[in-house]
Write an enzyme that holds these catalytic residues in place. Structure first.
Site, PDB file in Angstrom:
ATOM      1  N   HIS A  54       0.829  -1.201   0.000  1.00  0.00           N
ATOM      2  CA  HIS A  54       0.000   0.000   0.000  1.00  0.00           C
ATOM      3  C   HIS A  54       0.870   1.262   0.000  1.00  0.00           C
ATOM      4  O   HIS A  54       2.082   1.209   0.211  1.00  0.00           O
ATOM      5  CB  HIS A  54      -0.941  -0.010   1.194  1.00  0.00           C
ATOM      6  CG  HIS A  54      -2.075  -0.980   1.018  1.00  0.00           C
ATOM      7  ND1 HIS A  54      -3.172  -1.013   1.836  1.00  0.00           N
ATOM      8  CD2 HIS A  54      -2.281  -1.953   0.081  1.00  0.00           C
ATOM      9  CE1 HIS A  54      -4.011  -1.956   1.434  1.00  0.00           C
ATOM     10  NE2 HIS A  54      -3.491  -2.542   0.382  1.00  0.00           N
ATOM     11  N   GLU A  56       1.296   3.870   1.956  1.00  0.00           N
ATOM     12  CA  GLU A  56       2.066   4.251   3.134  1.00  0.00           C
ATOM     13  C   GLU A  56       3.335   3.408   3.259  1.00  0.00           C
ATOM     14  O   GLU A  56       4.426   3.930   3.555  1.00  0.00           O
ATOM     15  CB  GLU A  56       1.211   4.077   4.404  1.00  0.00           C
ATOM     16  CG  GLU A  56      -0.035   4.940   4.433  1.00  0.00           C
ATOM     17  CD  GLU A  56      -1.258   4.280   3.827  1.00  0.00           C
ATOM     18  OE1 GLU A  56      -2.368   4.596   4.266  1.00  0.00           O
ATOM     19  OE2 GLU A  56      -1.109   3.445   2.904  1.00  0.00           O
ATOM     20  N   CYS A  79      -5.603   2.124   6.106  1.00  0.00           N
ATOM     21  CA  CYS A  79      -6.462   0.965   6.384  1.00  0.00           C
ATOM     22  C   CYS A  79      -6.090   0.304   7.711  1.00  0.00           C
ATOM     23  O   CYS A  79      -4.938   0.315   8.132  1.00  0.00           O
ATOM     24  CB  CYS A  79      -6.399  -0.042   5.240  1.00  0.00           C
ATOM     25  SG  CYS A  79      -4.801  -0.845   5.036  1.00  0.00           S
ATOM     26  N   TRP A 175     -16.350   3.993 -39.815  1.00  0.00           N
ATOM     27  CA  TRP A 175     -16.222   4.398 -38.418  1.00  0.00           C
ATOM     28  C   TRP A 175     -16.859   5.773 -38.278  1.00  0.00           C
ATOM     29  O   TRP A 175     -16.634   6.649 -39.125  1.00  0.00           O
ATOM     30  CB  TRP A 175     -14.755   4.445 -37.967  1.00  0.00           C
ATOM     31  CG  TRP A 175     -14.113   3.108 -37.907  1.00  0.00           C
ATOM     32  CD1 TRP A 175     -13.239   2.576 -38.795  1.00  0.00           C
ATOM     33  CD2 TRP A 175     -14.288   2.124 -36.881  1.00  0.00           C
ATOM     34  NE1 TRP A 175     -12.843   1.325 -38.400  1.00  0.00           N
ATOM     35  CE2 TRP A 175     -13.485   1.029 -37.211  1.00  0.00           C
ATOM     36  CE3 TRP A 175     -15.042   2.060 -35.711  1.00  0.00           C
ATOM     37  CZ2 TRP A 175     -13.410  -0.115 -36.415  1.00  0.00           C
ATOM     38  CZ3 TRP A 175     -14.963   0.940 -34.927  1.00  0.00           C
ATOM     39  CH2 TRP A 175     -14.163  -0.133 -35.282  1.00  0.00           C
ATOM     40  N   ARG A 189     -11.449   1.797 -21.327  1.00  0.00           N
ATOM     41  CA  ARG A 189     -11.842   0.472 -20.844  1.00  0.00           C
ATOM     42  C   ARG A 189     -10.915  -0.008 -19.744  1.00  0.00           C
ATOM     43  O   ARG A 189     -11.337  -0.701 -18.810  1.00  0.00           O
ATOM     44  CB  ARG A 189     -11.822  -0.533 -21.995  1.00  0.00           C
ATOM     45  CG  ARG A 189     -12.853  -0.285 -23.074  1.00  0.00           C
ATOM     46  CD  ARG A 189     -12.581  -1.157 -24.282  1.00  0.00           C
ATOM     47  NE  ARG A 189     -13.551  -0.968 -25.355  1.00  0.00           N
ATOM     48  CZ  ARG A 189     -13.397  -1.433 -26.586  1.00  0.00           C
ATOM     49  NH1 ARG A 189     -12.302  -2.119 -26.908  1.00  0.00           N
ATOM     50  NH2 ARG A 189     -14.315  -1.220 -27.491  1.00  0.00           N
ATOM     51  N   THR A 201     -25.061  -6.596 -30.093  1.00  0.00           N
ATOM     52  CA  THR A 201     -23.813  -5.860 -30.346  1.00  0.00           C
ATOM     53  C   THR A 201     -22.723  -6.813 -30.813  1.00  0.00           C
ATOM     54  O   THR A 201     -21.974  -6.517 -31.747  1.00  0.00           O
ATOM     55  CB  THR A 201     -23.358  -5.116 -29.073  1.00  0.00           C
ATOM     56  OG1 THR A 201     -24.328  -4.122 -28.762  1.00  0.00           O
ATOM     57  CG2 THR A 201     -22.002  -4.456 -29.268  1.00  0.00           C
ATOM     58  N   ASP A 205     -21.366  -6.469 -34.572  1.00  0.00           N
ATOM     59  CA  ASP A 205     -20.064  -5.799 -34.687  1.00  0.00           C
ATOM     60  C   ASP A 205     -18.854  -6.693 -34.425  1.00  0.00           C
ATOM     61  O   ASP A 205     -17.733  -6.304 -34.741  1.00  0.00           O
ATOM     62  CB  ASP A 205     -20.008  -4.615 -33.712  1.00  0.00           C
ATOM     63  CG  ASP A 205     -21.087  -3.585 -33.971  1.00  0.00           C
ATOM     64  OD1 ASP A 205     -21.581  -3.537 -35.119  1.00  0.00           O
ATOM     65  OD2 ASP A 205     -21.449  -2.843 -33.040  1.00  0.00           O
ATOM     66  N   ARG A 212      -6.194  -3.173 -25.833  1.00  0.00           N
ATOM     67  CA  ARG A 212      -5.194  -3.225 -26.903  1.00  0.00           C
ATOM     68  C   ARG A 212      -4.061  -2.214 -26.684  1.00  0.00           C
ATOM     69  O   ARG A 212      -3.570  -1.580 -27.602  1.00  0.00           O
ATOM     70  CB  ARG A 212      -5.856  -3.034 -28.270  1.00  0.00           C
ATOM     71  CG  ARG A 212      -6.615  -4.277 -28.702  1.00  0.00           C
ATOM     72  CD  ARG A 212      -7.259  -4.129 -30.047  1.00  0.00           C
ATOM     73  NE  ARG A 212      -8.506  -3.402 -29.968  1.00  0.00           N
ATOM     74  CZ  ARG A 212      -9.351  -3.250 -30.982  1.00  0.00           C
ATOM     75  NH1 ARG A 212      -9.061  -3.772 -32.153  1.00  0.00           N
ATOM     76  NH2 ARG A 212     -10.468  -2.589 -30.835  1.00  0.00           N
ATOM     77  N   GLY A 295     -25.590  -2.341 -26.691  1.00  0.00           N
ATOM     78  CA  GLY A 295     -25.984  -1.298 -27.631  1.00  0.00           C
ATOM     79  C   GLY A 295     -27.031  -0.401 -27.029  1.00  0.00           C
ATOM     80  O   GLY A 295     -27.153  -0.269 -25.799  1.00  0.00           O
TER      81      GLY A 295
END
Length: 362
Positions: A54, A56, A79, A175, A189, A201, A205, A212, A295
């Site tokens: 962590h 600290e 914590c 696109w 993402r 979807t 697609d 990536r 979608g």
């Protein structure tokens, strides 16, 4: 002792350090720490990855001299409970001999909330809390949402034309936005623990749904497929970083194929997987953040259920038109404009002639 301008400067640094680990600490929070002694920074660190040391502990390890008598600045309450293989930070803070701890905010986790501060005070350490609290909570918005609302933080993302269309009447969508915008979208993402899409979807697609970018970790792909219609060679099934939610009417042969590939399939007792069911399953698995990428009907379902916390809306300077072209958001929608989802904390990013609007649900 009141929090000073100098204190805020060091706390700002803890937030900047913490942000370096964006996407790597889930389901734990991003935390940064700075040790100051005689008005000089002698150590700093941040929580770099899940199950790693962590902030600290990293800061004490990094300290150029003994921290005894110094001040520890930390973006979140230290914590006071065991995190898997990581011991509580409070013990290390007390053992270090610092005389003062300044942190941005209390930890929302019920196992910690206020207990870490109580233990520090009991050990004779002065504790100050509350400066840059809004910024600290914003940095860890998913962590706070999960522990305060007992559900994942939900972000909705879509890319559309200026007239709010995501595809032409023939279904063509490649696109709408430019490469810069698409790259930024893929990188987004990596900040979320899971990403969800529906059957249509994937069928239309054949998306990758990964980052990536080796800098980031791919989110868990949540696939909603009530009948297991999706082919097992779809790109979303390229590895077993997948969770499939299906209904009792699933295709038995397809289930065997997916299981053979090491993909987990969970059968839910409903014809169509509901938003409530999705969130219950993810909460059970301690998934604190969810990226909703398609979608239109799935995104509309989240809106109708009032389960959307953040929006990423990419626009391209084109007009598609057509009554049968695909709209960005489906679902039932609202009856009155006064009930429409309103956003706050708006920010805008430009990618050439494309732009992104980011906003939080009001």
């Amino acid at each position: 002792m009141a929090i000073t301008k100098e204190d805020k400067k060091y706390l700002q640094l803890t937030l900047e350090l913490a942000a370096k680990a964006r996407g790597f600490t889930n389901p734990n929070p991003m935390v940064g720490a700075v040790i100051v002694k005689n008005s000089k920074i002698i150590g700093q660190g941040y929580h770099k990855k899940y199950r790693g040391p962590h902030a600290e502990v990293e800061a004490f390890k990094n300290a150029k001299e003994n921290a005894r008598g110094g001040t520890l600045y930390v973006s979140l309450e230290p914590c006071s409970h065991l995190w898997k293989n990581t011991p509580p930070c409070v013990g290390a803070v007390i053992a270090s001999g610092v005389k003062r701890v300044v942190c941005c905010t209390i930890d929302p986790n019920k196992k910690v909330s206020g207990r870490g501060i109580k233990q520090l005070k009991a050990a004779g350490i002065k504790v100050e809390v509350g400066a840059l609290e809004k910024e600290a909570k914003s940095l860890n918005e998913a962590f706070f949402c999960f522990h305060q609302k007992q559900r994942p933080f939900i972000a909705i993302k879509f890319a559309c034309s200026l007239d709010g269309r995501t595809a032409t009447h023939s279904g063509d969508s490649k696109w709408i936005t430019n490469e810069q915008a698409r790259k930024f979208s893929r990188d987004l993402r990596g900040e979320y623990q899971a990403i969800v899409v529906g059957t249509n979807t994937v069928l239309q697609d054949n998306p990758h749904l990964g980052v990536r970018n080796k800098k980031f970790k791919d989110p868990l792909r949540i696939i909603l497929d009530a009948n297991l219609k999706i082919k097992t060679n779809a790109r979303v099934y390229r590895d077993n970083n997948v969770l499939v939610l299906t209904s009792p009417s699933y295709n038995r042969a397809k289930l065997k194929q997916l299981t053979k590939k090491g993909i987990e399939v969970v059968v839910k007792e409903e014809k169509q997987i509901s938003i409530k069911t999705i969130l219950q399953e993810l909460t059970k698995r301690k998934i604190i953040s969810l990226f909703v990428e398609g979608g239109a009907e799935l995104q509309g379902s989240f809106l109708d259920a009032k389960m959307a916390d953040k929006f990423y809306i990419f626009y391209a300077p084109i007009i598609i038109g057509g009554k049968d072209s695909l709209k960005a958001i489906g679902g039932q929608g609202v009856k009155n404009v006064a009930d429409a989802v309103r956003l706050k904390n708006i920010s805008i990013k430009n990618f050439g002639d494309n732009f992104l609007i980011i906003g939080d649900r009001k």
